[in-house]
Design an enzyme around this catalytic site. Sequence first.
Site, PDB file in Angstrom:
ATOM      1  N   ASP A   6     -20.691  88.542 -82.669  1.00 53.92           N
ATOM      2  CA  ASP A   6     -20.511  89.607 -83.643  1.00 53.92           C
ATOM      3  C   ASP A   6     -20.341  88.922 -85.002  1.00 53.92           C
ATOM      4  OD1 ASP A   6     -19.830  92.159 -84.787  1.00 53.92           O
ATOM      5  OD2 ASP A   6     -17.730  91.538 -84.671  1.00 53.92           O
ATOM      6  N   ASP A   8     -18.799  90.538 -88.416  1.00 56.04           N
ATOM      7  CA  ASP A   8     -17.589  90.850 -89.176  1.00 56.04           C
ATOM      8  C   ASP A   8     -16.345  90.674 -88.313  1.00 56.04           C
ATOM      9  OD1 ASP A   8     -19.276  91.523 -91.304  1.00 56.04           O
ATOM     10  OD2 ASP A   8     -19.313  93.649 -90.768  1.00 56.04           O
ATOM     11  N   ASN A  50     -23.134  95.606 -86.019  1.00 59.45           N
ATOM     12  CA  ASN A  50     -23.265  96.995 -86.477  1.00 59.45           C
ATOM     13  C   ASN A  50     -23.122  97.018 -87.997  1.00 59.45           C
ATOM     14  OD1 ASN A  50     -23.320  97.848 -83.806  1.00 59.45           O
ATOM     15  ND2 ASN A  50     -21.291  98.796 -83.834  1.00 59.45           N
ATOM     16  N   GLN A  51     -24.077  97.614 -88.689  1.00 53.61           N
ATOM     17  CA  GLN A  51     -24.016  97.681 -90.150  1.00 53.61           C
ATOM     18  C   GLN A  51     -24.295  99.106 -90.615  1.00 53.61           C
ATOM     19  OE1 GLN A  51     -22.913  95.329 -92.177  1.00 53.61           O
ATOM     20  NE2 GLN A  51     -22.603  93.858 -90.521  1.00 53.61           N
ATOM     21  N   HIS A  90     -27.782 101.986 -88.455  1.00 48.08           N
ATOM     22  CA  HIS A  90     -27.656 103.441 -88.293  1.00 48.08           C
ATOM     23  C   HIS A  90     -26.232 103.930 -88.467  1.00 48.08           C
ATOM     24  CE1 HIS A  90     -31.193 102.188 -85.715  1.00 48.08           C
ATOM     25  NE2 HIS A  90     -31.733 102.926 -86.673  1.00 48.08           N
ATOM     26  N   CYS A  98     -28.888 101.352 -80.523  1.00 54.58           N
ATOM     27  CA  CYS A  98     -28.553  99.952 -80.807  1.00 54.58           C
ATOM     28  C   CYS A  98     -27.116  99.744 -81.270  1.00 54.58           C
ATOM     29  CB  CYS A  98     -29.545  99.314 -81.780  1.00 54.58           C
ATOM     30  SG  CYS A  98     -29.922 100.180 -83.291  1.00 54.58           S
ATOM     31  N   ARG A  99     -26.445 100.785 -81.733  1.00 51.53           N
ATOM     32  CA  ARG A  99     -25.074 100.593 -82.220  1.00 51.53           C
ATOM     33  C   ARG A  99     -24.153 100.233 -81.047  1.00 51.53           C
ATOM     34  NH1 ARG A  99     -21.592 101.684 -86.460  1.00 51.53           N
ATOM     35  NH2 ARG A  99     -19.564 102.380 -85.772  1.00 51.53           N
ATOM     36  N   LYS A 100     -23.515  99.056 -81.136  1.00 53.48           N
ATOM     37  CA  LYS A 100     -22.577  98.675 -80.079  1.00 53.48           C
ATOM     38  C   LYS A 100     -21.471  99.724 -79.980  1.00 53.48           C
ATOM     39  CE  LYS A 100     -22.018  94.845 -82.342  1.00 53.48           C
ATOM     40  NZ  LYS A 100     -21.441  93.574 -82.851  1.00 53.48           N
TER      41      LYS A 100
HETATM   42 MG   LIG Z   1     -16.415  92.736 -85.651  1.00 52.61          MG
HETATM   43 ZN   LIG Z   2     -28.666 101.573 -84.374  1.00 51.49          ZN
END
Ligand SMILES: [Mg+2]
Ligand SMILES: [Zn+2]
EC number: 3.1.3.-
Length: 189
Positions: A6, A8, A50-51, A90, A98-100
């Site tokens: 990961d 961040d 994740n962004q 997203h 795709c978002r964990k």
């Molecule tokens: Mg993190």
């Molecule tokens: Zn996504």
Amino acid sequence: MLIILDRDGVINEYDGGYICSVDEWQPIPGSIEAVARLCKAGHRIAIATNQSGIARGYYGTDVLDAMHEKLERLLETLGGCISFIAYCPHHPDDGCGCRKPLTGLLEQIRDHFHLDALKGSVMVGDSRKDLEAGFAEGCQPVLVRTGNGQDTERHLKTHPIPGACVAIHDNLSAFSDAFLSGSGLVKNE
Ligand SMILES: [Mg+2]
Ligand SMILES: [Zn+2]
């Protein structure tokens, strides 16, 4: 071995807000060196991050790319590199895959390396969703106590991930040292 990180709270400092500029992207002390040590020992490093700040309009992919160039530059001076970065741009309400804790980013990484599966790989994260995504794809989950990690560790004590044995380290540097000495994946209570 393939080691998926990961971003961040694992590589860079994270206080729960959004990292919106290159200047705000600041490595956790020792984390770049830790990645370089893993690279030099022959391991391949990928990032799954994740962004949602992109979907929220807080920053664009140009800024995200610039943050990652900063990371690559710092790493390169130490002789390391990131092989692949998969990010979810997203919003949580977008219903993406795709978002964990969903596994789309890890599937992108699997396909990038032309692997049949990620079984035997390692997923290092500071949040439960990282560990869940990794575990669902057959990775060994590793928690670090940076970023959200201490909250995650507390939560896991009362709400373990069914079937998962999570190794825990103070930070990426401690994980890297333990991993390279052969003990990094042992559950650490
Ligand atoms: Mg993190
Ligand atoms: Zn996504």
